[in-house]
Scaffold this motif. Sequence first.
Motif, PDB file in Angstrom:
ATOM      1  N   GLY A   4     -86.548  69.335 -56.711  1.00 51.93           N
ATOM      2  CA  GLY A   4     -85.458  68.731 -57.452  1.00 51.93           C
ATOM      3  C   GLY A   4     -85.822  68.539 -58.915  1.00 51.93           C
ATOM      4  O   GLY A   4     -86.997  68.479 -59.283  1.00 51.93           O
ATOM      5  N   PHE A   5     -84.804  68.444 -59.745  1.00 50.73           N
ATOM      6  CA  PHE A   5     -85.010  68.293 -61.182  1.00 50.73           C
ATOM      7  C   PHE A   5     -84.251  67.059 -61.665  1.00 50.73           C
ATOM      8  O   PHE A   5     -83.020  67.061 -61.731  1.00 50.73           O
ATOM      9  CB  PHE A   5     -84.529  69.545 -61.916  1.00 50.73           C
ATOM     10  CG  PHE A   5     -84.807  69.549 -63.399  1.00 50.73           C
ATOM     11  CD1 PHE A   5     -85.814  68.783 -63.951  1.00 50.73           C
ATOM     12  CD2 PHE A   5     -84.046  70.345 -64.239  1.00 50.73           C
ATOM     13  CE1 PHE A   5     -86.067  68.800 -65.302  1.00 50.73           C
ATOM     14  CE2 PHE A   5     -84.293  70.379 -65.606  1.00 50.73           C
ATOM     15  CZ  PHE A   5     -85.308  69.592 -66.140  1.00 50.73           C
ATOM     16  N   ILE A 216     -92.031  61.495 -57.651  1.00 48.26           N
ATOM     17  CA  ILE A 216     -91.319  62.132 -58.761  1.00 48.26           C
ATOM     18  C   ILE A 216     -92.346  62.338 -59.870  1.00 48.26           C
ATOM     19  O   ILE A 216     -92.910  61.378 -60.390  1.00 48.26           O
ATOM     20  CB  ILE A 216     -90.175  61.246 -59.266  1.00 48.26           C
ATOM     21  CG1 ILE A 216     -89.261  60.847 -58.097  1.00 48.26           C
ATOM     22  CG2 ILE A 216     -89.394  61.955 -60.362  1.00 48.26           C
ATOM     23  CD1 ILE A 216     -88.352  59.682 -58.421  1.00 48.26           C
ATOM     24  N   ILE A 217     -92.610  63.585 -60.204  1.00 48.64           N
ATOM     25  CA  ILE A 217     -93.668  63.905 -61.167  1.00 48.64           C
ATOM     26  C   ILE A 217     -93.096  63.917 -62.573  1.00 48.64           C
ATOM     27  O   ILE A 217     -92.220  64.718 -62.902  1.00 48.64           O
ATOM     28  CB  ILE A 217     -94.305  65.264 -60.844  1.00 48.64           C
ATOM     29  CG1 ILE A 217     -94.859  65.258 -59.413  1.00 48.64           C
ATOM     30  CG2 ILE A 217     -95.396  65.603 -61.847  1.00 48.64           C
ATOM     31  CD1 ILE A 217     -95.156  66.629 -58.878  1.00 48.64           C
ATOM     32  N   GLY A 218     -93.577  63.020 -63.416  1.00 51.47           N
ATOM     33  CA  GLY A 218     -93.094  62.934 -64.788  1.00 51.47           C
ATOM     34  C   GLY A 218     -94.235  62.737 -65.760  1.00 51.47           C
ATOM     35  O   GLY A 218     -95.386  62.577 -65.370  1.00 51.47           O
ATOM     36  N   GLY A 219     -93.899  62.770 -67.032  1.00 52.25           N
ATOM     37  CA  GLY A 219     -94.912  62.575 -68.066  1.00 52.25           C
ATOM     38  C   GLY A 219     -95.285  63.884 -68.717  1.00 52.25           C
ATOM     39  O   GLY A 219     -96.182  64.588 -68.244  1.00 52.25           O
ATOM     40  N   GLY A 220     -94.596  64.235 -69.797  1.00 47.52           N
ATOM     41  CA  GLY A 220     -94.935  65.455 -70.529  1.00 47.52           C
ATOM     42  C   GLY A 220     -94.603  66.734 -69.798  1.00 47.52           C
ATOM     43  O   GLY A 220     -95.169  67.790 -70.113  1.00 47.52           O
ATOM     44  N   VAL A 221     -93.696  66.695 -68.823  1.00 47.68           N
ATOM     45  CA  VAL A 221     -93.298  67.913 -68.103  1.00 47.68           C
ATOM     46  C   VAL A 221     -92.368  68.717 -69.012  1.00 47.68           C
ATOM     47  O   VAL A 221     -91.314  68.231 -69.422  1.00 47.68           O
ATOM     48  CB  VAL A 221     -92.597  67.569 -66.781  1.00 47.68           C
ATOM     49  CG1 VAL A 221     -92.117  68.840 -66.095  1.00 47.68           C
ATOM     50  CG2 VAL A 221     -93.530  66.775 -65.862  1.00 47.68           C
ATOM     51  N   LYS A 223     -91.197  73.061 -70.371  1.00 48.01           N
ATOM     52  CA  LYS A 223     -91.067  74.451 -69.924  1.00 48.01           C
ATOM     53  C   LYS A 223     -92.381  75.214 -70.058  1.00 48.01           C
ATOM     54  O   LYS A 223     -92.625  76.155 -69.291  1.00 48.01           O
ATOM     55  CB  LYS A 223     -89.961  75.149 -70.700  1.00 48.01           C
ATOM     56  CG  LYS A 223     -90.208  75.305 -72.196  1.00 48.01           C
ATOM     57  CD  LYS A 223     -89.048  75.992 -72.883  1.00 48.01           C
ATOM     58  CE  LYS A 223     -89.289  76.166 -74.377  1.00 48.01           C
ATOM     59  NZ  LYS A 223     -88.152  76.844 -75.053  1.00 48.01           N
ATOM     60  N   HIS A 224     -93.253  74.818 -70.997  1.00 46.55           N
ATOM     61  CA  HIS A 224     -94.496  75.559 -71.196  1.00 46.55           C
ATOM     62  C   HIS A 224     -95.571  75.207 -70.169  1.00 46.55           C
ATOM     63  O   HIS A 224     -96.573  75.917 -70.059  1.00 46.55           O
ATOM     64  CB  HIS A 224     -95.043  75.328 -72.616  1.00 46.55           C
ATOM     65  CG  HIS A 224     -95.543  73.935 -72.850  1.00 46.55           C
ATOM     66  ND1 HIS A 224     -94.749  72.941 -73.356  1.00 46.55           N
ATOM     67  CD2 HIS A 224     -96.765  73.370 -72.647  1.00 46.55           C
ATOM     68  CE1 HIS A 224     -95.446  71.829 -73.467  1.00 46.55           C
ATOM     69  NE2 HIS A 224     -96.673  72.063 -73.025  1.00 46.55           N
ATOM     70  N   ASN A 225     -95.383  74.100 -69.399  1.00 47.82           N
ATOM     71  CA  ASN A 225     -96.417  73.751 -68.419  1.00 47.82           C
ATOM     72  C   ASN A 225     -95.885  73.597 -66.997  1.00 47.82           C
ATOM     73  O   ASN A 225     -96.654  73.334 -66.074  1.00 47.82           O
ATOM     74  CB  ASN A 225     -97.157  72.478 -68.835  1.00 47.82           C
ATOM     75  CG  ASN A 225     -96.245  71.259 -68.971  1.00 47.82           C
ATOM     76  OD1 ASN A 225     -95.219  71.151 -68.312  1.00 47.82           O
ATOM     77  ND2 ASN A 225     -96.652  70.322 -69.820  1.00 47.82           N
ATOM     78  N   ILE A 226     -94.570  73.766 -66.789  1.00 45.04           N
ATOM     79  CA  ILE A 226     -94.014  73.549 -65.462  1.00 45.04           C
ATOM     80  C   ILE A 226     -94.550  74.562 -64.443  1.00 45.04           C
ATOM     81  O   ILE A 226     -94.769  74.224 -63.278  1.00 45.04           O
ATOM     82  CB  ILE A 226     -92.464  73.580 -65.501  1.00 45.04           C
ATOM     83  CG1 ILE A 226     -91.888  73.242 -64.125  1.00 45.04           C
ATOM     84  CG2 ILE A 226     -91.953  74.915 -65.989  1.00 45.04           C
ATOM     85  CD1 ILE A 226     -92.217  71.857 -63.628  1.00 45.04           C
ATOM     86  N   GLN A 227     -94.794  75.785 -64.849  1.00 49.27           N
ATOM     87  CA  GLN A 227     -95.297  76.782 -63.904  1.00 49.27           C
ATOM     88  C   GLN A 227     -96.701  76.405 -63.424  1.00 49.27           C
ATOM     89  O   GLN A 227     -96.984  76.461 -62.224  1.00 49.27           O
ATOM     90  CB  GLN A 227     -95.315  78.174 -64.539  1.00 49.27           C
ATOM     91  CG  GLN A 227     -95.745  79.266 -63.568  1.00 49.27           C
ATOM     92  CD  GLN A 227     -95.600  80.660 -64.155  1.00 49.27           C
ATOM     93  OE1 GLN A 227     -95.433  80.832 -65.360  1.00 49.27           O
ATOM     94  NE2 GLN A 227     -95.646  81.676 -63.315  1.00 49.27           N
ATOM     95  N   VAL A 244     -89.374  66.874 -60.035  1.00 42.33           N
ATOM     96  CA  VAL A 244     -90.024  66.778 -61.333  1.00 42.33           C
ATOM     97  C   VAL A 244     -89.042  66.097 -62.281  1.00 42.33           C
ATOM     98  O   VAL A 244     -87.821  66.170 -62.091  1.00 42.33           O
ATOM     99  CB  VAL A 244     -90.465  68.149 -61.890  1.00 42.33           C
ATOM    100  CG1 VAL A 244     -91.513  68.783 -60.985  1.00 42.33           C
ATOM    101  CG2 VAL A 244     -89.272  69.075 -62.080  1.00 42.33           C
ATOM    102  N   HIS A 245     -89.585  65.439 -63.286  1.00 45.64           N
ATOM    103  CA  HIS A 245     -88.819  64.537 -64.140  1.00 45.64           C
ATOM    104  C   HIS A 245     -89.141  64.856 -65.588  1.00 45.64           C
ATOM    105  O   HIS A 245     -90.305  64.797 -66.001  1.00 45.64           O
ATOM    106  CB  HIS A 245     -89.238  63.110 -63.769  1.00 45.64           C
ATOM    107  CG  HIS A 245     -88.725  62.004 -64.627  1.00 45.64           C
ATOM    108  ND1 HIS A 245     -87.726  61.150 -64.226  1.00 45.64           N
ATOM    109  CD2 HIS A 245     -89.110  61.564 -65.853  1.00 45.64           C
ATOM    110  CE1 HIS A 245     -87.506  60.242 -65.162  1.00 45.64           C
ATOM    111  NE2 HIS A 245     -88.335  60.471 -66.162  1.00 45.64           N
TER     112      HIS A 245
END
Length: 270
Positions: A4-5, A216-221, A223-227, A244-245
């Motif tokens: 989920g986003f 829920i994973i958050g904190g500096g998420v 597009k350059h590190n999501i993969q 992810v958040h």
Amino acid sequence: MTIGFEIPVFGANAAFKAIELGASRIELNTSGSYSDGGLTPSLEELKGSSHVRVPLRVMIRPRGPPSKPKARDFIYSDEEFEQMETSIQRFKDAGLLDEGRGDGFVFGILKESQGASEPGTGRRKCWVDKERCNRLVKAARPFKAVFHRAFDEIVSCDDTGIAIDDRYAWRAGLDDLGACGFDAILTSGGLGNAIQNLAMLDRIITRAEVLGIEIIIGGGVRKHNIQQLSQQLKLKERGSSTYVHSACLSNTVSEDVDVDEVIGILSHLG
């Protein structure tokens, strides 16, 4: 398995834009509070967001970090705690939240250990304030209760010089939150950004699955590190839905959701 986003937004207008771009859940904060980490929205902001088609989670946070040096955040006075209780009740009484949609509240309260401060930090260790959190979880029902990044303060109390599995604070914190009845925890696995705490996040997610708590994973998420984050944590292989958040902001002054950030993150989440 679905990832989920969740997008935290600041004001009602941003909520609809985030959903149009593909957010599968919204965390609603008051306009102008990004720099404070998100604060309790007004009733009017909730009214303006209440017709969304995805779950809506309402931030309950009466103030941002304290200005006093070395003072720990998420330690609240009796008056501030009463404000939190009152806010939850006011939002529930308004009849704008939908249990079936998965709506809920986001909050977290800590307490500090008694005694001397820790050498080198000037701060005492902290734990879940179980008495106050229990009261807020009960006040929030039948809606969901999410413990936000106050959990990262607890993780920071552990001795990083020993193996993660031998550390005490993060495991005790998770057990306390499970006992309080929290449905989910927003965390970056410790202070800083999620990408810096992947090993700890892996253990937290694994333990939380046993307790039936969503992480829920958050904190500096971004597009350059999501993969990297998704692959190293094996998010698509886990046995339950994970979120992810990310605020997806390119301009924190305007608090406007960045289209490219959202598209970039969604492209990796599939």
